[in-house]
Design a protein around this motif. Sequence first.
Motif, mmCIF file in Angstrom:
data_model
loop_
_atom_site.group_PDB
_atom_site.id
_atom_site.type_symbol
_atom_site.label_atom_id
_atom_site.label_comp_id
_atom_site.label_asym_id
_atom_site.label_seq_id
_atom_site.Cartn_x
_atom_site.Cartn_y
_atom_site.Cartn_z
ATOM 1 N N TYR A 20 19.139 -16.378 -32.593
ATOM 2 C CA TYR A 20 18.871 -15.038 -32.490
ATOM 3 C C TYR A 20 17.742 -15.169 -31.104
ATOM 4 C CZ TYR A 20 16.138 -10.715 -32.904
ATOM 5 O OH TYR A 20 15.293 -9.582 -32.525
ATOM 6 N N ILE A 21 17.004 -16.150 -31.065
ATOM 7 C CA ILE A 21 15.809 -16.282 -29.919
ATOM 8 C C ILE A 21 16.713 -16.466 -28.751
ATOM 9 C CG2 ILE A 21 14.183 -17.593 -28.846
ATOM 10 C CD1 ILE A 21 12.951 -17.800 -31.928
ATOM 11 N N PHE A 22 17.351 -17.471 -28.775
ATOM 12 C CA PHE A 22 18.061 -18.010 -27.424
ATOM 13 C C PHE A 22 19.369 -17.035 -26.898
ATOM 14 C CE2 PHE A 22 15.604 -21.853 -28.687
ATOM 15 C CZ PHE A 22 14.860 -21.556 -27.635
ATOM 16 N N ASN A 23 19.882 -16.097 -27.849
ATOM 17 C CA ASN A 23 21.058 -15.407 -27.470
ATOM 18 C C ASN A 23 20.975 -14.195 -27.034
ATOM 19 O OD1 ASN A 23 23.013 -17.452 -27.125
ATOM 20 N ND2 ASN A 23 23.328 -17.473 -29.462
ATOM 21 N N ARG A 24 19.530 -13.891 -26.629
ATOM 22 C CA ARG A 24 19.133 -12.496 -26.503
ATOM 23 C C ARG A 24 19.401 -12.314 -24.858
ATOM 24 N NH1 ARG A 24 15.416 -10.005 -29.850
ATOM 25 N NH2 ARG A 24 15.173 -8.642 -28.475
ATOM 26 N N PRO A 25 20.150 -11.147 -24.589
ATOM 27 C CA PRO A 25 20.636 -10.946 -23.401
ATOM 28 C C PRO A 25 19.455 -10.765 -22.169
ATOM 29 C CG PRO A 25 21.432 -9.109 -24.707
ATOM 30 C CD PRO A 25 20.399 -10.029 -25.573
ATOM 31 N N GLU A 26 18.346 -10.484 -22.753
ATOM 32 C CA GLU A 26 17.225 -10.572 -21.615
ATOM 33 C C GLU A 26 16.960 -11.595 -20.996
ATOM 34 O OE1 GLU A 26 16.047 -9.716 -25.182
ATOM 35 O OE2 GLU A 26 17.222 -7.826 -24.778
ATOM 36 N N TYR A 27 17.199 -12.762 -21.498
ATOM 37 C CA TYR A 27 17.041 -14.348 -21.109
ATOM 38 C C TYR A 27 17.967 -14.546 -19.965
ATOM 39 C CZ TYR A 27 13.738 -14.884 -25.020
ATOM 40 O OH TYR A 27 12.686 -14.671 -25.936
ATOM 41 N N PHE A 28 19.273 -14.379 -20.292
ATOM 42 C CA PHE A 28 20.156 -14.732 -19.137
ATOM 43 C C PHE A 28 20.819 -13.502 -18.311
ATOM 44 C CE2 PHE A 28 22.273 -14.522 -23.413
ATOM 45 C CZ PHE A 28 23.373 -13.731 -23.076
ATOM 46 N N GLU A 29 20.383 -12.395 -18.804
ATOM 47 C CA GLU A 29 21.043 -11.082 -17.868
ATOM 48 C C GLU A 29 21.019 -11.441 -16.372
ATOM 49 O OE1 GLU A 29 21.708 -6.487 -18.400
ATOM 50 O OE2 GLU A 29 19.747 -7.428 -19.222
ATOM 51 N N GLU A 30 19.871 -11.685 -15.866
ATOM 52 C CA GLU A 30 19.596 -11.799 -14.495
ATOM 53 C C GLU A 30 20.509 -12.759 -13.898
ATOM 54 O OE1 GLU A 30 16.082 -12.993 -11.660
ATOM 55 O OE2 GLU A 30 15.461 -11.918 -13.558
ATOM 56 N N HIS A 31 20.624 -14.096 -14.553
ATOM 57 C CA HIS A 31 21.312 -15.170 -14.217
ATOM 58 C C HIS A 31 22.801 -14.686 -13.945
ATOM 59 C CE1 HIS A 31 17.983 -17.461 -14.086
ATOM 60 N NE2 HIS A 31 17.372 -17.316 -15.251
ATOM 61 N N VAL A 32 23.179 -14.112 -15.052
ATOM 62 C CA VAL A 32 24.742 -13.910 -15.239
ATOM 63 C C VAL A 32 24.953 -12.840 -13.917
ATOM 64 C CG1 VAL A 32 26.474 -12.375 -16.580
ATOM 65 C CG2 VAL A 32 24.919 -14.425 -17.635
ATOM 66 N N ASN A 33 24.304 -11.818 -13.770
ATOM 67 C CA ASN A 33 24.687 -10.578 -12.735
ATOM 68 C C ASN A 33 24.640 -11.426 -11.319
ATOM 69 O OD1 ASN A 33 24.713 -8.919 -14.587
ATOM 70 N ND2 ASN A 33 22.883 -8.064 -14.621
ATOM 71 N N LYS A 34 23.537 -12.404 -11.217
ATOM 72 C CA LYS A 34 23.369 -13.054 -9.821
ATOM 73 C C LYS A 34 24.759 -13.855 -9.728
ATOM 74 C CE LYS A 34 20.706 -16.212 -7.465
ATOM 75 N NZ LYS A 34 19.546 -17.329 -7.531
ATOM 76 N N LYS A 35 25.179 -14.681 -10.612
ATOM 77 C CA LYS A 35 26.321 -15.266 -10.390
ATOM 78 C C LYS A 35 27.589 -14.559 -10.375
ATOM 79 C CE LYS A 35 27.115 -19.626 -10.349
ATOM 80 N NZ LYS A 35 26.846 -20.415 -9.288
ATOM 81 N N LYS A 59 27.628 -11.735 -8.922
ATOM 82 C CA LYS A 59 27.852 -11.142 -7.403
ATOM 83 C C LYS A 59 28.095 -11.977 -6.534
ATOM 84 C CE LYS A 59 24.549 -7.318 -8.255
ATOM 85 N NZ LYS A 59 23.094 -6.886 -7.946
ATOM 86 N N GLU A 60 27.901 -13.231 -6.624
ATOM 87 C CA GLU A 60 28.209 -14.674 -5.883
ATOM 88 C C GLU A 60 29.660 -14.761 -5.969
ATOM 89 O OE1 GLU A 60 26.066 -18.037 -6.768
ATOM 90 O OE2 GLU A 60 24.105 -17.047 -6.324
ATOM 91 N N ILE A 61 30.309 -14.838 -7.202
ATOM 92 C CA ILE A 61 31.547 -14.976 -7.332
ATOM 93 C C ILE A 61 32.537 -13.918 -6.836
ATOM 94 C CG2 ILE A 61 33.484 -15.662 -9.013
ATOM 95 C CD1 ILE A 61 31.386 -17.210 -10.577
ATOM 96 N N MET A 62 32.102 -12.635 -7.454
ATOM 97 C CA MET A 62 32.944 -11.511 -7.157
ATOM 98 C C MET A 62 32.094 -10.631 -6.304
ATOM 99 S SD MET A 62 34.971 -11.381 -10.704
ATOM 100 C CE MET A 62 33.812 -10.006 -11.183
ATOM 101 N N PRO A 63 32.187 -10.462 -5.040
ATOM 102 C CA PRO A 63 31.499 -9.625 -4.220
ATOM 103 C C PRO A 63 32.003 -8.135 -4.553
ATOM 104 C CG PRO A 63 32.772 -10.952 -2.700
ATOM 105 C CD PRO A 63 32.769 -11.580 -4.165
ATOM 106 N N PRO A 64 31.123 -7.205 -4.238
ATOM 107 C CA PRO A 64 31.782 -5.847 -4.153
ATOM 108 C C PRO A 64 32.937 -5.545 -3.342
ATOM 109 C CG PRO A 64 29.616 -5.774 -3.347
ATOM 110 C CD PRO A 64 29.813 -7.255 -3.923
ATOM 111 N N PRO A 65 33.778 -4.700 -3.802
ATOM 112 C CA PRO A 65 35.276 -4.688 -3.006
ATOM 113 C C PRO A 65 34.836 -4.020 -1.523
ATOM 114 C CG PRO A 65 35.011 -2.951 -4.653
ATOM 115 C CD PRO A 65 33.922 -4.028 -4.893
ATOM 116 N N ASN A 66 35.597 -4.470 -0.529
ATOM 117 C CA ASN A 66 35.571 -4.074 0.781
ATOM 118 C C ASN A 66 36.306 -2.945 0.744
ATOM 119 O OD1 ASN A 66 35.391 -3.517 3.470
ATOM 120 N ND2 ASN A 66 35.999 -5.567 4.086
ATOM 121 N N ILE A 67 35.880 -1.594 0.949
ATOM 122 C CA ILE A 67 36.634 -0.448 1.061
ATOM 123 C C ILE A 67 37.658 -0.387 2.147
ATOM 124 C CG2 ILE A 67 36.495 2.198 1.157
ATOM 125 C CD1 ILE A 67 35.359 0.778 -1.355
ATOM 126 N N GLU A 68 37.257 -0.936 3.452
ATOM 127 C CA GLU A 68 37.981 -0.935 4.666
ATOM 128 C C GLU A 68 39.125 -1.964 4.273
ATOM 129 O OE1 GLU A 68 35.908 -1.999 7.723
ATOM 130 O OE2 GLU A 68 34.513 -0.179 7.823
#
Length: 80
Positions: A23-38, A40-49
Amino acid sequence: MGTWHLEVVKMAMYMTFPVGLFYIFNRPEYFEEHVNKKRKEIMPPPNIEAIDLYKAAVERARRKEEKWEEELAKVTNNKK
């Protein structure tokens, strides 16, 4: 050896300790920032052009294929 009271306490600890840690270590608040950062690194936003260029190339290829099919139909109809 202990009595059944000790066994009940031990069993409660054996069951609550892993559940509590889960319960303590699987809370999204602990790792949400790291997952979102990774992500964005792996799959950058699509290039519209680039997407627009791709769609235009696909459309040109479709038109070219349709033109070839029409020409092929004309040739095969003339042979009959």
